[in-house]
Scaffold this active site. Structure first.
Site, short mmCIF file in Angstrom:
data_model
loop_
_atom_site.label_atom_id
_atom_site.label_comp_id
_atom_site.label_asym_id
_atom_site.label_seq_id
_atom_site.Cartn_x
_atom_site.Cartn_y
_atom_site.Cartn_z
N ARG A 88 0.81 -1.22 0.00
CA ARG A 88 0.00 0.00 0.00
C ARG A 88 0.85 1.27 0.00
NH1 ARG A 88 -5.19 0.04 2.41
NH2 ARG A 88 -4.62 -1.89 3.45
N CYS B 150 -26.42 -2.64 -7.91
CA CYS B 150 -27.67 -2.87 -7.16
C CYS B 150 -27.42 -3.50 -5.81
CB CYS B 150 -28.59 -3.71 -8.02
SG CYS B 150 -29.00 -2.79 -9.50
N GLU B 151 -26.78 -2.75 -4.94
CA GLU B 151 -26.51 -3.17 -3.56
C GLU B 151 -26.44 -1.89 -2.75
OE1 GLU B 151 -24.83 -6.26 -2.26
OE2 GLU B 151 -24.64 -7.34 -4.16
N TYR C 248 -5.00 -1.86 -3.82
CA TYR C 248 -6.21 -2.64 -3.53
C TYR C 248 -7.44 -2.03 -4.18
CZ TYR C 248 -2.82 -4.44 -0.21
OH TYR C 248 -1.67 -4.96 0.34
N1 LLP Z 1 2.99 -9.15 2.94
C1 LLP Z 1 1.97 -9.99 3.15
C2 LLP Z 1 2.26 -11.38 3.50
C3 LLP Z 1 0.64 -9.54 3.03
O1 LLP Z 1 -0.36 -10.39 3.24
C4 LLP Z 1 0.39 -8.21 2.68
C5 LLP Z 1 -0.97 -7.69 2.54
C6 LLP Z 1 1.50 -7.36 2.45
C7 LLP Z 1 2.78 -7.86 2.60
C8 LLP Z 1 1.36 -5.91 2.06
O2 LLP Z 1 0.74 -5.17 3.03
P1 LLP Z 1 0.63 -3.59 2.84
O3 LLP Z 1 2.02 -3.03 2.92
O4 LLP Z 1 0.01 -3.34 1.53
O5 LLP Z 1 -0.23 -3.17 3.95
N2 LLP Z 1 -7.37 -5.44 0.57
C9 LLP Z 1 -7.05 -4.81 1.83
C10 LLP Z 1 -5.61 -5.03 2.23
C11 LLP Z 1 -5.21 -6.49 2.28
C12 LLP Z 1 -3.76 -6.69 2.65
C13 LLP Z 1 -3.38 -8.11 2.47
N3 LLP Z 1 -2.01 -8.42 2.73
C14 LLP Z 1 -7.40 -3.33 1.75
O6 LLP Z 1 -7.86 -2.86 0.71
O7 LLP Z 1 -7.22 -2.62 2.73
#
Ligand code: LLP
Length: 420
Positions: free
Chosen positions: A276, A344-345, A373
């Site tokens: 992110r 439609c939700e 994401y």
């Molecule tokens: N490493 C692993 C093993 C992970 O599962 C994830 C994210 C990351 C790194 C990266 O994390 P970040 O730096 O992006 O926080 N769809 C959700 C977020 C799901 C994150 C899943 N894993 C949202 O839109 O907030």
């Protein structure tokens, strides 16, 4: 910091006015900024100790041009499927910089990653150790593995993106860790090289990281004392980003200080997996207002982007700033709207009771911080084709993924014999 600013009253991505892209590709569309991607990657990498493998968590944004932009800066990749393996290799990430995470790696995926010669598997269970061992032996290889440990730390983030509590499916339970290493050490197809963690996403305080990293460092010492040759540590991703004006999550440099302190004196090859942080604020979702509708209780702004394009508000109650692409004049009337999509939700809602400058049909709006994401979690629900992804660089823009057509989605299906 990002490169989406008003210039002459029009929101631009770097030097490109967003209405110009809207005219070329229609709406909705995702637009990413190269300068922002590069800046975020460089700032984050500079905050890490020298020699750190920055394995970009490609699940955040798997667009090939985004991957390639980062790969050119030296990024590795954190992947969770063979699909992501193929994508990052297509985007130019060398296998020696690829880490394979995830709780449910299938045999074919493990085999493909071994064939590619990836850097490391982050293993999440004892049965997975057995399977990787078996496949590596059959190939006459030794697979480099780290064991992902569940440290039972509360990341204090949304429950759906918290991964480091004992109740979560992720990692090997803290109490089983030493036994798991002892077991893994006996498997001849494995080179048990490291300890890995990842406690969640959109984490906005340093304390959960501090607790986690100190547990990891303790474990490295305990394992070494027990005779294991631990030479690698993977601290995962999870650092949060500002989604709202005024929000100030820890910056990469204070996170970096924590990381440095945690691995100081351990003499390990360090990996981190930011997702992110690299891409969220490097992307916007541009939509057009279809209607403004006055209900009995509320006024609704109905956009041509929906929850199928961006599911974060519906799924995680996530906040995204929404701004008009044409900069509102000073003192313009402000109104309170529910900003919704056409799906439609009732969950197809980007913002509830949001105060915005008065909007009308035909206006373009930007839903900000949607580079992570966003497009990757899009679906074709309501037979809505996937939105295109545009990459900007300076005065240039490129359609990196054209809008999907309904014809393509229809052509992919097959009639059963009895309906043909
Ligand atoms: N490493 C692993 C093993 C992970 O599962 C994830 C994210 C990351 C790194 C990266 O994390 P970040 O730096 O992006 O926080 N769809 C959700 C977020 C799901 C994150 C899943 N894993 C949202 O839109 O907030």
């Amino acid at each position: 910091m990002n490169h989406f600013d008003y210039r002459g009253g029009i929101l631009c991505a770097e030097d490109v006015p967003l209405p110009e892209i809207a005219r070329a590709v229609g709406t909705p569309f995702y637009c990413y900024s190269t300068a922002t991607l590069e800046r975020h990657y460089r700032v984050f990498e500079a905050a890490m100790p020298p020699g750190t493998l920055v394995a970009y968590a490609v699940k955040a944004n798997g667009n090939l041009s985004v991957i390639k932009t980062l790969a050119k800066l030296g990024a590795g990749a954190d992947i969770v499927s063979v699909g992501e393996l193929q994508r990052v290799m297509a985007g130019g990430v060398p296998p020696s910089k690829i880490v394979f995470s995830g709780v449910g790696k299938k045999r074919a995926e493990i085999a493909a990653a071994l064939d590619a010669g990836i850097f490391q598997f982050n293993v999440e269970s004892e049965p997975e150790l057995d399977v990787i061992n078996e496949i590596a032996l059959a190939k006459g290889q030794r697979a480099a593995v780290a064991l992902r440990i569940n440290p039972d730390v509360d990341a204090r983030t949304h429950a759906k993106i918290s991964t480091g509590k004992a109740e979560n499916k992720f990692g090997i339970g803290w109490s089983r860790a030493q036994a798991a290493y002892a077991y893994a050490a006996k498997l001849p197809g494995l080179d048990v090289a490291g300890v890995a963690v990842h406690i969640g996403s959109q984490i906005t305080e340093l304390e959960p990281f501090r607790q986690t990293f100190s547990k990891v460092a303790d474990l490295v010492r305990i394992l070494r004392a027990a005779g294991h040759k631990i030479s690698r540590v993977d601290l995962g991703g999870g650092l949060g980003v500002p989604y709202k004006t005024g929000m100030a999550p820890p910056d990469p440099s204070s996170y970096g200080e924590l990381v440095r302190a945690a691995v100081d004196g351990l003499d390990v090859q360090l990996t981190v997996e930011p997702g992110r942080l690299i891409t969220a604020n490097a992307g916007v979702l541009i939509a057009e207002v279809i209607y403004v509708k006055q209900g009995d209780e509320k006024a609704f702004v109905i956009l041509d982007a929906g929850m199928n394009d961006l599911i974060r508000p519906a799924m995680y109650e996530a906040w995204h700033d929404i701004v008009p692409v044409r900069q509102p004049a000073q003192g313009v009337q402000r109104r309170v709207y529910d900003v919704v999509g056409p799906v439609c939700e009732s969950a197809d809602l980007f913002a509830r009771d949001r105060e915005l400058p008065a909007l009308s049909a035909g206006d373009l709006v930007a839903i900000l911080s949607t580079g992570a994401y966003g497009a990757v979690q899009a679906s074709g629900y309501n037979a809505r084709p996937l939105a295109p992804e545009i990459l900007v660089r300076g005065r240039q823009f490129a359609v990196t993924r054209p809008r999907e057509s309904v014809e393509e989605t229809i052509a992919r299906e097959r009639w059963p014999e009895w309906l043909a």
